[in-house]
Design a protein around this motif. Sequence first.
Motif, PDB file in Angstrom:
ATOM      1  N   TYR A 132     -17.642  65.014  72.729  1.00 58.17           N
ATOM      2  CA  TYR A 132     -16.908  64.623  73.496  1.00 58.17           C
ATOM      3  C   TYR A 132     -17.157  64.528  75.116  1.00 58.17           C
ATOM      4  O   TYR A 132     -17.032  63.656  76.019  1.00 58.17           O
ATOM      5  N   GLU A 133     -17.737  65.637  75.605  1.00 56.15           N
ATOM      6  CA  GLU A 133     -18.011  65.812  76.929  1.00 56.15           C
ATOM      7  C   GLU A 133     -19.361  64.754  77.178  1.00 56.15           C
ATOM      8  O   GLU A 133     -19.437  64.059  78.247  1.00 56.15           O
ATOM      9  N   GLY A 134     -19.865  64.399  76.201  1.00 57.26           N
ATOM     10  CA  GLY A 134     -21.056  63.365  76.188  1.00 57.26           C
ATOM     11  C   GLY A 134     -20.766  61.879  76.835  1.00 57.26           C
ATOM     12  O   GLY A 134     -21.365  61.205  77.271  1.00 57.26           O
ATOM     13  N   ILE A 135     -19.059  61.872  76.688  1.00 55.92           N
ATOM     14  CA  ILE A 135     -18.501  60.546  76.992  1.00 55.92           C
ATOM     15  C   ILE A 135     -18.682  60.284  78.564  1.00 55.92           C
ATOM     16  O   ILE A 135     -18.827  59.409  79.283  1.00 55.92           O
ATOM     17  N   LEU A 136     -18.534  61.679  79.111  1.00 55.63           N
ATOM     18  CA  LEU A 136     -18.613  61.782  80.782  1.00 55.63           C
ATOM     19  C   LEU A 136     -20.030  61.411  81.301  1.00 55.63           C
ATOM     20  O   LEU A 136     -20.217  60.569  82.340  1.00 55.63           O
ATOM     21  N   ASP A 137     -21.012  61.860  80.471  1.00 56.37           N
ATOM     22  CA  ASP A 137     -22.388  61.377  80.721  1.00 56.37           C
ATOM     23  C   ASP A 137     -22.550  59.874  80.727  1.00 56.37           C
ATOM     24  O   ASP A 137     -23.179  59.343  81.688  1.00 56.37           O
ATOM     25  N   ASP A 138     -22.141  59.282  79.536  1.00 57.37           N
ATOM     26  CA  ASP A 138     -22.266  57.901  79.672  1.00 57.37           C
ATOM     27  C   ASP A 138     -21.525  57.069  80.621  1.00 57.37           C
ATOM     28  O   ASP A 138     -21.789  56.068  81.017  1.00 57.37           O
ATOM     29  N   LEU A 139     -20.324  57.662  80.994  1.00 59.14           N
ATOM     30  CA  LEU A 139     -19.432  56.865  82.139  1.00 59.14           C
ATOM     31  C   LEU A 139     -20.099  56.923  83.344  1.00 59.14           C
ATOM     32  O   LEU A 139     -20.158  55.956  83.931  1.00 59.14           O
ATOM     33  N   ALA A 140     -20.926  57.872  83.476  1.00 58.30           N
ATOM     34  CA  ALA A 140     -21.689  58.073  84.975  1.00 58.30           C
ATOM     35  C   ALA A 140     -22.956  57.162  84.803  1.00 58.30           C
ATOM     36  O   ALA A 140     -23.383  56.520  85.648  1.00 58.30           O
ATOM     37  N   ARG A 141     -23.485  57.031  83.500  1.00 61.17           N
ATOM     38  CA  ARG A 141     -24.735  56.228  83.429  1.00 61.17           C
ATOM     39  C   ARG A 141     -24.158  54.516  83.558  1.00 61.17           C
ATOM     40  O   ARG A 141     -24.973  53.946  84.130  1.00 61.17           O
ATOM     41  N   GLY A 142     -23.118  54.269  83.376  1.00 62.98           N
ATOM     42  CA  GLY A 142     -22.513  53.188  83.600  1.00 62.98           C
ATOM     43  C   GLY A 142     -21.899  52.916  85.026  1.00 62.98           C
ATOM     44  O   GLY A 142     -21.370  51.718  85.114  1.00 62.98           O
ATOM     45  N   ASP A 143     -22.398  53.778  85.856  1.00 58.12           N
ATOM     46  CA  ASP A 143     -21.763  53.678  87.228  1.00 58.12           C
ATOM     47  C   ASP A 143     -20.504  53.728  87.240  1.00 58.12           C
ATOM     48  O   ASP A 143     -19.668  53.127  88.154  1.00 58.12           O
ATOM     49  N   PHE A 144     -19.829  54.505  86.492  1.00 57.18           N
ATOM     50  CA  PHE A 144     -18.346  54.662  86.475  1.00 57.18           C
ATOM     51  C   PHE A 144     -17.355  53.287  86.336  1.00 57.18           C
ATOM     52  O   PHE A 144     -16.374  53.171  86.879  1.00 57.18           O
ATOM     53  N   ASP A 145     -17.990  52.263  85.685  1.00 56.35           N
ATOM     54  CA  ASP A 145     -17.341  51.010  85.431  1.00 56.35           C
ATOM     55  C   ASP A 145     -16.623  51.126  84.052  1.00 56.35           C
ATOM     56  O   ASP A 145     -17.228  51.005  82.942  1.00 56.35           O
ATOM     57  N   ASN A 146     -15.166  51.501  84.293  1.00 58.62           N
ATOM     58  CA  ASN A 146     -14.545  51.727  82.846  1.00 58.62           C
ATOM     59  C   ASN A 146     -13.490  50.671  82.773  1.00 58.62           C
ATOM     60  O   ASN A 146     -12.395  50.797  82.161  1.00 58.62           O
ATOM     61  N   PHE A 147     -13.789  49.586  83.614  1.00 55.30           N
ATOM     62  CA  PHE A 147     -12.857  48.274  83.409  1.00 55.30           C
ATOM     63  C   PHE A 147     -13.619  47.248  82.580  1.00 55.30           C
ATOM     64  O   PHE A 147     -12.971  46.962  81.691  1.00 55.30           O
ATOM     65  N   GLY A 148     -14.802  47.166  82.641  1.00 58.13           N
ATOM     66  CA  GLY A 148     -15.452  46.046  81.514  1.00 58.13           C
ATOM     67  C   GLY A 148     -16.305  46.843  80.551  1.00 58.13           C
ATOM     68  O   GLY A 148     -16.694  46.036  79.609  1.00 58.13           O
ATOM     69  N   ARG A 149     -16.673  48.143  80.476  1.00 59.90           N
ATOM     70  CA  ARG A 149     -17.159  48.897  79.537  1.00 59.90           C
ATOM     71  C   ARG A 149     -16.385  50.026  78.956  1.00 59.90           C
ATOM     72  O   ARG A 149     -15.733  50.468  79.967  1.00 59.90           O
ATOM     73  N   ARG A 150     -16.664  50.451  77.744  1.00 59.54           N
ATOM     74  CA  ARG A 150     -16.027  51.507  77.227  1.00 59.54           C
ATOM     75  C   ARG A 150     -17.166  52.727  77.258  1.00 59.54           C
ATOM     76  O   ARG A 150     -18.120  52.561  76.134  1.00 59.54           O
ATOM     77  N   ALA A 151     -17.140  53.784  77.765  1.00 61.12           N
ATOM     78  CA  ALA A 151     -18.112  54.702  77.539  1.00 61.12           C
ATOM     79  C   ALA A 151     -17.920  55.494  76.306  1.00 61.12           C
ATOM     80  O   ALA A 151     -16.819  55.565  75.600  1.00 61.12           O
ATOM     81  N   HIS A 152     -19.293  55.789  75.608  1.00 62.14           N
ATOM     82  CA  HIS A 152     -19.160  56.340  74.040  1.00 62.14           C
ATOM     83  C   HIS A 152     -20.589  57.116  74.154  1.00 62.14           C
ATOM     84  O   HIS A 152     -21.269  57.143  74.744  1.00 62.14           O
ATOM     85  N   VAL A 153     -20.607  57.873  72.792  1.00 59.31           N
ATOM     86  CA  VAL A 153     -21.688  58.310  72.651  1.00 59.31           C
ATOM     87  C   VAL A 153     -22.131  58.078  71.167  1.00 59.31           C
ATOM     88  O   VAL A 153     -21.196  57.995  70.092  1.00 59.31           O
ATOM     89  N   SER A 154     -23.235  57.430  70.871  1.00 60.04           N
ATOM     90  CA  SER A 154     -23.356  57.027  69.408  1.00 60.04           C
ATOM     91  C   SER A 154     -23.486  57.915  68.685  1.00 60.04           C
ATOM     92  O   SER A 154     -23.929  59.379  68.895  1.00 60.04           O
ATOM     93  N   GLY A 155     -23.638  57.633  67.477  1.00 56.49           N
ATOM     94  CA  GLY A 155     -23.674  58.533  66.180  1.00 56.49           C
ATOM     95  C   GLY A 155     -25.013  59.399  66.209  1.00 56.49           C
ATOM     96  O   GLY A 155     -24.998  60.569  65.968  1.00 56.49           O
TER      97      GLY A 155
END
Length: 295
Positions: free
Chosen positions: A250-273
Amino acid sequence: MTAAAPAQLGQAVAHCQEVTRTHSKTFYLGSRFFPAAQRRAVWAVYAACREGDDLVDDLQGDAAQAGLSDWWARIQAAFTGQPGLHPTDVALAWAAQTYPIPLPAFAELHEGLRMDLRGHAYEDMNDLTLYCRRVAGVVGFMIAPISGYSGGERTLNHALKLGQAMQLTNILRDVGEDLRRGRVYLPRTLLAEFGVTLADLERGAVTPEYRALMRHLTGVARTWYAEGHAGIPCLHGSARLAVATAARAYEGILDDLARGDFDNFGRRAHVSGTRKLLMLPRAWWDLQSRPAPLS
């Protein structure tokens, strides 16, 4: 309580398993590390919580109010050993009879879901923290008695922080999705402090000010994760790895959010299987380096 027939209980648990697997692959991955009986109880708790959450997300107005009232009545009936025929009710009644799951934790969840129905406006961080406690932090109070734990109230407080961290992660991931539902969880005082307006949010503007706000709230979530992780060694048996796995993913979602430059409008941060599986050795190693307390 009249115990459910084995076939009925088996079907009820299978239903809860499917709800968990479908709606939270991260939680489901962690649940697989619980022993069999505990795993079934965890699925029952998750399915019951999920049904309440879905009601306030999928229904509106009087239908949502009536649906949530019915959900709460069903929860209470399950805890008194008089569940209806719905499979989640049957599974939860068994779980509540088998483990000391506290009904007051579900009562707090009910209050949190009512906040969503009322369209609660979040004024400051204390307001948001209360919401995170009610809709997710208290889930730690439900899971810890299933796994067993040492450390008393201190361990429960760590579990509370971990649940809050996960909920704040959800909020940061879903800003755009929540806006489309007419919900804004970001506190007004923080929006003002960082110079972000409601118009900015509605435009989906990922401005430098918005990124600074997201970095700040990500820091709050990580602080809560650190406090939550401190209690995991106090859980009993393989529940430690189960919770550590879910928390790290779950904390890895925060890492992906940062990798996406905090665009949580046009993309959904996630952690792959694949990434979740790669996190398992680290979760295991962290537990080995932080042995469980003696009492």
